[in-house]
Each structure stands twice: as structure tokens, then as C-alpha cells.
Scaffold this motif. Structure first.
Motif, PDB file in Angstrom:
ATOM      1  N   ASN A  18      23.587  80.653 -18.504  1.00  0.00           N
ATOM      2  CA  ASN A  18      23.399  82.066 -17.375  1.00  0.00           C
ATOM      3  C   ASN A  18      22.223  82.350 -17.207  1.00  0.00           C
ATOM      4  O   ASN A  18      21.115  82.612 -18.007  1.00  0.00           O
ATOM      5  CB  ASN A  18      24.279  83.052 -18.105  1.00  0.00           C
ATOM      6  CG  ASN A  18      25.777  82.856 -17.799  1.00  0.00           C
ATOM      7  OD1 ASN A  18      26.374  83.115 -16.792  1.00  0.00           O
ATOM      8  ND2 ASN A  18      26.449  82.404 -18.917  1.00  0.00           N
ATOM      9  N   SER A  37      32.735  84.946 -12.757  1.00  0.00           N
ATOM     10  CA  SER A  37      32.021  84.054 -11.784  1.00  0.00           C
ATOM     11  C   SER A  37      31.638  82.440 -12.301  1.00  0.00           C
ATOM     12  O   SER A  37      30.976  81.964 -11.181  1.00  0.00           O
ATOM     13  CB  SER A  37      30.590  84.921 -11.387  1.00  0.00           C
ATOM     14  OG  SER A  37      29.984  85.138 -12.457  1.00  0.00           O
ATOM     15  N   GLY A  82      28.868  81.836 -13.586  1.00  0.00           N
ATOM     16  CA  GLY A  82      27.399  81.640 -12.849  1.00  0.00           C
ATOM     17  C   GLY A  82      26.703  82.997 -12.913  1.00  0.00           C
ATOM     18  O   GLY A  82      27.471  84.180 -12.862  1.00  0.00           O
ATOM     19  N   PRO A  83      25.371  83.218 -12.144  1.00  0.00           N
ATOM     20  CA  PRO A  83      24.472  81.583 -11.645  1.00  0.00           C
ATOM     21  C   PRO A  83      24.223  81.267 -12.848  1.00  0.00           C
ATOM     22  O   PRO A  83      24.058  81.701 -13.969  1.00  0.00           O
ATOM     23  CB  PRO A  83      23.479  82.096 -10.917  1.00  0.00           C
ATOM     24  CG  PRO A  83      23.316  83.772 -11.346  1.00  0.00           C
ATOM     25  CD  PRO A  83      24.994  84.314 -11.843  1.00  0.00           C
ATOM     26  N   GLU A 125      19.174  76.926  -9.121  1.00  0.00           N
ATOM     27  CA  GLU A 125      20.128  77.715  -9.753  1.00  0.00           C
ATOM     28  C   GLU A 125      21.524  77.649  -8.890  1.00  0.00           C
ATOM     29  O   GLU A 125      21.378  77.761  -7.696  1.00  0.00           O
ATOM     30  CB  GLU A 125      19.736  79.212  -9.518  1.00  0.00           C
ATOM     31  CG  GLU A 125      20.510  80.274 -10.472  1.00  0.00           C
ATOM     32  CD  GLU A 125      19.731  81.606 -10.342  1.00  0.00           C
ATOM     33  OE1 GLU A 125      20.245  82.556  -9.820  1.00  0.00           O
ATOM     34  OE2 GLU A 125      18.656  81.861 -11.157  1.00  0.00           O
ATOM     35  N   HIS A 126      22.576  77.739  -9.670  1.00  0.00           N
ATOM     36  CA  HIS A 126      23.903  77.362  -8.927  1.00  0.00           C
ATOM     37  C   HIS A 126      24.867  78.073  -9.835  1.00  0.00           C
ATOM     38  O   HIS A 126      25.095  78.499 -10.567  1.00  0.00           O
ATOM     39  CB  HIS A 126      24.078  75.656  -8.875  1.00  0.00           C
ATOM     40  CG  HIS A 126      24.191  75.280 -10.216  1.00  0.00           C
ATOM     41  ND1 HIS A 126      22.906  74.779 -11.022  1.00  0.00           N
ATOM     42  CD2 HIS A 126      24.865  75.114 -11.207  1.00  0.00           C
ATOM     43  CE1 HIS A 126      23.200  74.614 -11.950  1.00  0.00           C
ATOM     44  NE2 HIS A 126      24.300  74.430 -12.399  1.00  0.00           N
ATOM     45  N   GLY A 127      25.949  78.012  -8.958  1.00  0.00           N
ATOM     46  CA  GLY A 127      27.279  78.410  -9.493  1.00  0.00           C
ATOM     47  C   GLY A 127      28.353  77.399 -10.179  1.00  0.00           C
ATOM     48  O   GLY A 127      27.974  76.418  -9.878  1.00  0.00           O
ATOM     49  N   GLU A 144      23.478  76.585  -2.088  1.00  0.00           N
ATOM     50  CA  GLU A 144      23.852  77.590  -1.071  1.00  0.00           C
ATOM     51  C   GLU A 144      24.475  77.247   0.085  1.00  0.00           C
ATOM     52  O   GLU A 144      25.238  78.370   0.624  1.00  0.00           O
ATOM     53  CB  GLU A 144      22.481  78.567  -0.870  1.00  0.00           C
ATOM     54  CG  GLU A 144      21.992  79.030  -2.176  1.00  0.00           C
ATOM     55  CD  GLU A 144      20.787  80.086  -1.861  1.00  0.00           C
ATOM     56  OE1 GLU A 144      20.326  80.094  -0.748  1.00  0.00           O
ATOM     57  OE2 GLU A 144      20.433  80.496  -2.849  1.00  0.00           O
TER      58      GLU A 144
END
Length: 406
Positions: free
Chosen positions: A314, A325, A327-328, A349-351, A373
Motif C-alpha cells: 500500500n 479499495s 490500493g493504491p 502506482e496502481h490499484g 490511470e
């Protein structure tokens, strides 16, 4: 009205993704158009329909680093909700929500993908692990049931050969034990879980880690071991609470992340160890993950070998996380022996996907799909020698549920 299990699943980000991609599949019971020996990479692509339901297409590809990966006109098709795991040269799709079946996907003598077996259960399996070359072990652990069921399954036919069950009260008097991980080491099976209210999904017990111990192969309940240096093991749907190294040592991951289903956090996140041949946590081992990462926690963990594991960490502390979520996230390599974290250069950085981490380890590389994104998904190849990543093919899917090589 939604079932409890479906309501929980809808709380996760994968069911709030954008528009679907329309296509048709030429799936049959026993084949796909391209030989697997020419297309050794197999990716399970999840596509959302206009009504929000998902269909999974398991498709072979020759190359995953260039062009576009699509299921147009190919792939084994499975509507519903499925979790995918590879054991040896077979991919197993584990049905969830209203799907309670397990189907094997393998390469036939003609080089084509084919389905093998189809077994159903009272409740969907929480997980499926390897026992030996011919034997699998499946687990039923459901909020809808007051028993824990272990199913021994023939890996070649995907048929149940025996079932052993115990009351849930062996491991907890509280409602809502939720699966976190399962591993066999020596003569014992270790089952990790956390408590999640089956109605509200709140997590009222976060003061200690708990793992149930059973004999193996007898599958007799022995005890529950507990450690208050950290909180519960695992998180919702991550299935990576326990991993095992080559020595037979088991590592237990705790994080209590709101992003992975926890309504409260009362202990710092960390990693515990159960030494091979033992049935207690090692009092001399504790990997204080938050101390190394500056207050961040590991959400997903996949063992690679020699004490190294791929991790999704995280990017924000627990107090700043958005509930459910996943994430991120930042991608890293964790050294369990030296208690270090090395972030991968080149992955944004991503979900996450609110489910089992989908990644392929092949030699000195790891392949995984990262959502960007712009709501597009791309393959990234991680070089384990340099801890850097290279961007590869675009993936036409809402998300990737499995990444394999046969």
C-alpha cells in the motif's frame, strides 16, 4: 436481494469497473484455435457485460510483450465469477458467488487447451492447493456454513476422493471466519483466517494473529496458535496470508488494511514465521514491515524462491486508505530472510483487483498486468536481477484474473 457473498464481492473495485469490450468466443469443451506449444502464455481475461456480470476467457498467447492481448474469437469461456490458480501444468478455475464448481484447464496431446473434470460443492471453495503430483486439497470455509470441509481431489480427473469436516467452533466461537491462506508443511496443515461479520463485514477482532493447525494427512484438528505481535493474517480475497519456502518454513502476513476489508486496525502489520516441523510461531522472528516501509503494509504476497517474494504494498498508511479499495499499490520484492523491501522501478502506482494476485514467475522474470490511470491495462515484465520493469502488451479486458505459462 443480493446474497451475503455477492454483496461482499460488490464492495470490491473489480465490480465497479468501466464499460465492457464486446466480442464473441469460439470456445468448445475441448479446444481453442491455437496450439499451446506455439502459444505458451495463458491469460485469463475478465470482461464485464452491460449488466455488470463478468465472463472469463482463458486464452493462449505466443508473446505478451508486444501488441494487444485480446480474447476476440478464441478462449475457453466461463461466465460468472472465477478465481484461477495454476498447479503444475493445469490451471484450475474455482467458482465463487453463485458458482460452486472447479474446472481444470490443461493442454491436450494435440496442443490445444481443454477442460478436464467439473466438480461442484455445497459452497464455493475458498482455495485449492497441491499435495503431491496426483493430489489436491480443497477447502470450504463459508459464512453460510458451521463446518470446515477439506476435500481431497484427484488432480488428474478433478474428482473428490474423500472429504473430512470439522465444526467451525474448533477455530472460533465468533461468527464469520474468513479464509486467508492454507499450506501443508511436514505432518501438519496450517489454515489462516480472520473474523469478518457476515452481515456488516466489520472486523471486530484485530488484536492478534491466529492460525488453525491440523494433522496431515489425517486432517484432525490439533489447536489454534496465536501471536499478539501483529494482527490477523490475510485480508479479504487476497488468499496470500500464508506462503511456504523451500525449507518448509511458513510465513504469515498480517496487515489489517481497510483497503482489504478491515474496519479497524489495532496492531502494526508484519510477518510471522512457523518453522518447519513446529506448530507454533517462532518467537525469535518478526518482520516489522511498517518499520521498513515507513508505516505502509503489504497487501499481496507471492513467493518466488530463496526467501524472496513479490509484494504489492500500500502506498498510504492504514488511516488514509479508502475502504475496500485494494490500493493504491506499489510493487516490490520482499526478502523474508533479511527483512528488506526493494521497490520495482518502472511500474506506476496502481490499484489492485480485490482478489488473488495474478502474476507469472518465469526464471529471472515476473509478468503481471497493471491498470493505469487511463483505465487501460498493460503487461509489465519485472527483471529480478535489476528490480526494474519493462512495459509490454496492452490487455483488452476489465482485469486479468490469471497469468500462466504451460
Amino acid at each position: 436481494m443480493l446474497s451475503i457473498k455477492k454483496a461482499r464481492q460488490l464492495a470490491l473495485p473489480i465490480l465497479s469497473l468501466g464499460a465492457s469490450v464486446a466480442f464473441t468466443s469460439c470456445d468448445s469443451e475441448s479446444e481453442s484455435p491455437s496450439p499451446v506449444e506455439e502459444n505458451p502464455y495463458v491469460v485469463s481475461l475478465a470482461m464485464a457485460g452491460s449488466d455488470g456480470t463478468f465472463t472469463y476467457y482463458t486464452v493462449p498467447f505466443e508473446d505478451v510483450m508486444t501488441g494487444t492481448l485480446s480474447a476476440v474469437g478464441q478462449g475457453i469461456e466461463q461466465p460468472g465469477y472465477y478465481d484461477f490458480t495454476q498447479i503444475d501444468n493445469t490451471i484450475y478455475s474455482i467458482g465463487g458467488l453463485d458458482d460452486v464448481d472447479v474446472v481444470g484447464i490443461s493442454q491436450g496431446e494435440d496442443g490445444q487447451l481443454k477442460r478436464i473434470g467439473n466438480v461442484s460443492f455445497d459452497n464455493s471453495l475458498a482455495d485449492l492447493i497441491k499435495v503431491d503430483d496426483n493430489t489436491l486439497l480443497g477447502l470450504e470455509l463459508s459464512a453460510a456454513s458451521d463446518v470446515v470441509k477439506f476435500h481431497t481431489i484427484d488432480a488428474n480427473t478433478v474428482k473428490v476422493t474423500s472429504t473430512k469436516q470439522h465444526p467451525v467452533s474448533d477455530i472460533t466461537e465468533l461468527e464469520g471466519p474468513s479464509y486467508a491462506g492454507m499450506r501443508i508443511s511436514g505432518n501438519h496443515l496450517f489454515l489462516s483466517y480472520y473474523i469478518s461479520d457476515p452481515v456488516t463485514f466489520a472486523t471486530p477482532y484485530t488484536d492478534a494473529a491466529q492460525v488453525a493447525v491440523y494433522t496431515y494427512p489425517g486432517l484432525e484438528f490439533v489447536k489454534v496458535i496465536e501471536d499478539d505481535r501483529t494482527g490477523p493474517i490475510g485480508g479479504f480475497n487476497t488468499k496470500s496470508g500464508l506462503i511456504k519456502d523451500e525449507k518448509g518454513d511458513i510465513y504469515a502476513l498480517s496487515h489489517s488494511n481497510p483497503a482489504n476489508g478491515y474496519s479497524q486496525t489495532t496492531q502494526d502489520g508484519g510477518i510471522l514465521r512457523i518453522n518447519s516441523g513446529q506448530t507454533a510461531f517462532d518467537p525469535n522472528y518478526f518482520f516489522d514491515v511498517e518499520a521498513v516501509t515507513g508505516g505502509k503494509n503489504i497487501a499481496h504476497l507471492k513467493y518466488l524462491g530463496n526467501g524472496k517474494a513479490l509484494a504489492e504494498i500500500n502506498a498510504v498508511e492504514n488511516a488514509a486508505q479508502k475502504m475496500w479499495s485494494d490500493g493504491p499499490l506499489r510493487t516490490a520484492i520482499v526478502d523474508l530472510y533479511n527483512k528488506t523491501v526493494t521497490y520495482i522501478d518502472g511500474i506506476p502506482e496502481h490499484g489492485g483487483q480485490g482478489r488473488r494476485l495474478s502474476a507469472l514467475h518465469e526464471g529471472n522474470f515476473v509478468y503481471m498486468v497493471i491498470p493505469e490511470e487511463n483505465k487501460r491495462n498493460y503487461v509489465y515484465r519485472i527483471d529480478l536481477g535489476s528490480n526494474t520493469a519493462t512495459k509490454g502488451a496492452e490487455v483488452e479486458a476489465n482485469f486479468v484474473a490469471g497469468f500462466f505459462k504451460l
